[in-house]
Write a protein that holds these residues in place. Structure first.
Motif, PDB file in Angstrom:
ATOM      1  N   UNK A 170      -5.301   1.128   5.030  1.00  0.00           N
ATOM      2  CA  UNK A 170      -6.147   0.110   4.406  1.00  0.00           C
ATOM      3  C   UNK A 170      -7.610   0.492   4.293  1.00  0.00           C
ATOM      4  N   UNK A 171      -7.911   1.765   4.500  1.00  0.00           N
ATOM      5  CA  UNK A 171      -9.288   2.225   4.308  1.00  0.00           C
ATOM      6  C   UNK A 171      -9.519   2.591   2.848  1.00  0.00           C
ATOM      7  N   UNK A 201       0.851  -1.209   0.000  1.00  0.00           N
ATOM      8  CA  UNK A 201       0.000   0.000   0.000  1.00  0.00           C
ATOM      9  C   UNK A 201       0.882   1.253   0.000  1.00  0.00           C
ATOM     10  N   UNK A 202       1.901   1.204   0.837  1.00  0.00           N
ATOM     11  CA  UNK A 202       2.796   2.360   0.956  1.00  0.00           C
ATOM     12  C   UNK A 202       3.450   2.701  -0.369  1.00  0.00           C
ATOM     13  N   UNK A 218      -2.004  10.680  13.266  1.00  0.00           N
ATOM     14  CA  UNK A 218      -3.113  10.550  12.312  1.00  0.00           C
ATOM     15  C   UNK A 218      -3.446   9.083  12.051  1.00  0.00           C
ATOM     16  N   UNK A 219      -2.446   8.228  12.177  1.00  0.00           N
ATOM     17  CA  UNK A 219      -2.682   6.785  11.984  1.00  0.00           C
ATOM     18  C   UNK A 219      -3.781   6.303  12.930  1.00  0.00           C
ATOM     19  N   UNK A 220      -3.719   6.778  14.172  1.00  0.00           N
ATOM     20  CA  UNK A 220      -4.715   6.347  15.162  1.00  0.00           C
ATOM     21  C   UNK A 220      -6.106   6.827  14.794  1.00  0.00           C
ATOM     22  N   UNK A 221      -6.189   7.933  14.096  1.00  0.00           N
ATOM     23  CA  UNK A 221      -7.504   8.459  13.738  1.00  0.00           C
ATOM     24  C   UNK A 221      -8.081   7.801  12.488  1.00  0.00           C
ATOM     25  N   UNK A 241       3.265   3.296   6.791  1.00  0.00           N
ATOM     26  CA  UNK A 241       2.331   2.162   6.781  1.00  0.00           C
ATOM     27  C   UNK A 241       2.973   0.857   7.276  1.00  0.00           C
ATOM     28  N   UNK A 242       4.154   0.473   6.772  1.00  0.00           N
ATOM     29  CA  UNK A 242       4.714  -0.813   7.208  1.00  0.00           C
ATOM     30  C   UNK A 242       5.242  -0.808   8.641  1.00  0.00           C
ATOM     31  N   UNK A 243       5.303   0.347   9.273  1.00  0.00           N
ATOM     32  CA  UNK A 243       5.850   0.396  10.639  1.00  0.00           C
ATOM     33  C   UNK A 243       4.753   0.231  11.689  1.00  0.00           C
TER      34      UNK A 243
END
Ligand code: NAD
Length: 481
Positions: A170-171, A69-70, A460-463, A121-123
């Motif tokens: 992944x959204x 995805x990244x 932002x990942x958490x959101x 993304x991969x982290x």
């Protein structure tokens, strides 16, 4: 050169352009009002098609390795950089912002978001929680379909800032740009497809508030991310609550910039200029209440007026232009009414004024008091209010006496004071000896009425994800009956 900016079609659904079947949406070049494109809004049926495409495509996208995805996002960032000039020009036509700004701020910031979240993304990993035999592990998983709704001041940057973390996690997204500036999001959709994004993962629908409201209430939507005014935010947040949807609300403000008398005067004046007049003042985080310590107030105003007298106002496509028009006739009326109000309230006009045609020049009011309308309400135009203050405690209390809390700034050479004041200011984003810098590495967002959630940075990942916990039983099950 022609100013024709007509896209292939108005909507982008399931990896393809599709013509809207709703009302006509003429797009104007804010400089002269010329129609540069005519789009059509999405009908409810077309919004439903975009939702269905997103819902159908999302599981396979989420099942990819994050590095895959990244890679798509990073490729899209490269395509944006390869087409920098064409994209900057389109952004200038859509928004009226000077080309010298759109070349460095808008798409470049969008490209950085795609690059940053593509790399992040991969982290993203879960946790293992030992329980002495049994254990729990956590998975940070996609939410599903996210709705993005944008404002008109940074249309392409906003689309990228929302799409990048959403897609990285992944959204899928259905994005509605502002009806004032519908062109950049379509470019982003095209570029993402070219970069290898599967059809249906990023869709664009057009229209005004009704189309936005349809997105915020669609049962297939797991999250709504809005950039807009507080009034719209309150409606969208309430609509999202019905379906218990996640939200990110990036809303307006009336942010303070506090200048102490030990600050570098030239830097503080420069920051006040950047904090009020970039993008013709149409920036959510602008420091529109500039509190200046009394001893340096006359020197500050003098230097400010002198620097502003040199600003070059004109056609935004002209490389020399530093200050462009206001986005629309409606917004022009609002900004001019605010300037009249400032004058009738007794504030002193230091420079600027209502302007002519589609322009409002950089406008500074001095002698502003906290109770004046111009010191309380977001104008969203090039209008700065300068207020004097005596002590640190007074400045902080007055800076915080607002229902908003998007941003704040402090200028001082006293480092302890800088940190103390930054800690005391009620704002989601705060600068010491700088203003309006929003690197993708740093969280950005507001407190109080200015919003909820954070864009950019790992936050932002958490959101754009949720946490699942998986309990693993390693022994037998001991039931009591
Ligand atoms: P707006 O609130 O009028 O519109 C924002 C978006 O919401 C548009 O796409 C609009 O069509 C849509 N919308 C309107 N009514 C809706 C409804 N009932 N349901 C769903 N969607 C609806 O704002 P604007 O005039 O486009 O932008 C200016 C505002 O945005 C200012 O207040 C500014 O401070 C704010 N802003 C905030 C940020 C931030 O990051 N905090 C950034 C840029 C702009």
């Amino acid at each position: 050169m022609s100013h024709d900016a007509q896209p292939d079609a108005s909507l982008y659904i399931a990896g393809r352009f599709a013509e809207g079947e709703g009302e006509a949406l003429p797009v104007h070049y804010p400089y002269d009002g010329a129609v540069i494109a005519t789009l059509r809004a999405a009908t409810p049926k077309q919004v439903a098609q975009a939702m269905a495409a997103a819902q159908a495509a999302q599981p396979a996208w989420a099942a990819l390795r994050p590095v895959e995805r990244g890679r798509v996002l990073i490729r899209a960032a490269q395509i944006i950089r390869d087409r920098a000039e064409e994209l900057a020009r389109l952004e200038t036509l859509d928004t009226g912002k000077p080309i010298q700004e759109t070349r460095v701020a808008d798409w470049p910031s969008g490209a950085e978001a795609l690059e940053y979240f593509g790399g992040l993304a991969p982290t993203v990993t879960g946790q293992a929680i030992p329980l002495g035999g049994d254990f729990v592990y956590t998975i940070r998983e996609a939410l599903g379909v996210c709705a993005g709704i944008g404002a008109w001041n940074y249309p392409s940057q906003i689309a990228c800032w929302k799409a990048a973390p959403a897609l990285a996690m992944g959204n899928a997204m259905v994005f509605k740009p502002s009806e004032e500036t519908p062109l950049g999001a379509l470019k982003l959709a095209e570029i993402l497809t070219e970069a290898g994004l599967p059809p249906g993962i990023f869709n664009v629908v057009q229209g005004g508030g009704a189309v936005g409201a349809a997105l915020a209430t669609d049962p297939r939507v797991a999250k709504v991310s809005l950039t807009g005014s507080v009034a719209t935010g309150q409606k969208v947040y309430a609509a999202a609550a019905e379906g218990m949807r996640h939200v990110t609300m990036e809303l307006g403000g009336k942010s303070p910039l506090i200048v102490f008398d030990d600050a570098s005067l030239e830097d503080a004046v420069g920051a006040a200029v950047l904090a009020n007049f970039y993008s013709s003042g149409q920036v959510c985080s602008n420091g529109t209440r500039v509190f200046v310590q009394e001893g340096i107030l006359p020197a500050f105003l003098e230097r400010l007026a002198k620097r502003l007298a040199a600003v070059r106002i004109g056609d935004p496509l002209d490389e020399a232009t530093q200050h462009g028009p206001i986005i629309s006739p409606a917004q022009l009326c609002k900004v001019r009414a605010a300037i009249e109000r400032g004058q009738s309230e007794g504030a002193r006009l230091v420079c600027g004024g209502p302007g002519e045609g589609t322009f409002v020049p950089p406008t500074v009011f001095a002698g502003v008091t906290d109770d004046m309308w111009i010191a309380r309400e977001e104008i969203f135009g090039p209008v700065m209010s300068v207020l004097g203050f005596a002590t640190e405690a007074e400045a902080v209390a007055r800076a915080n006496a607002t229902p908003y809390g998007l941003a704040a700034g402090v200028f001082t050479r006293d480092l302890a004071r800088g940190h103390r004041v930054a800690a005391a200011l009620q704002a989601g984003t705060t600068w010491i000896n700088a203003y309006n810098l929003t690197p993708v590495e740093a969280p950005f967002g507001g407190v109080k009425l200015s919003g909820i959630g954070r864009e950019n940075s790992a936050a932002a990942i958490e959101h754009y994800s949720q946490l699942k916990s998986v309990y693993v039983g390693m022994g037998g099950v001991d039931a009591p009956y």
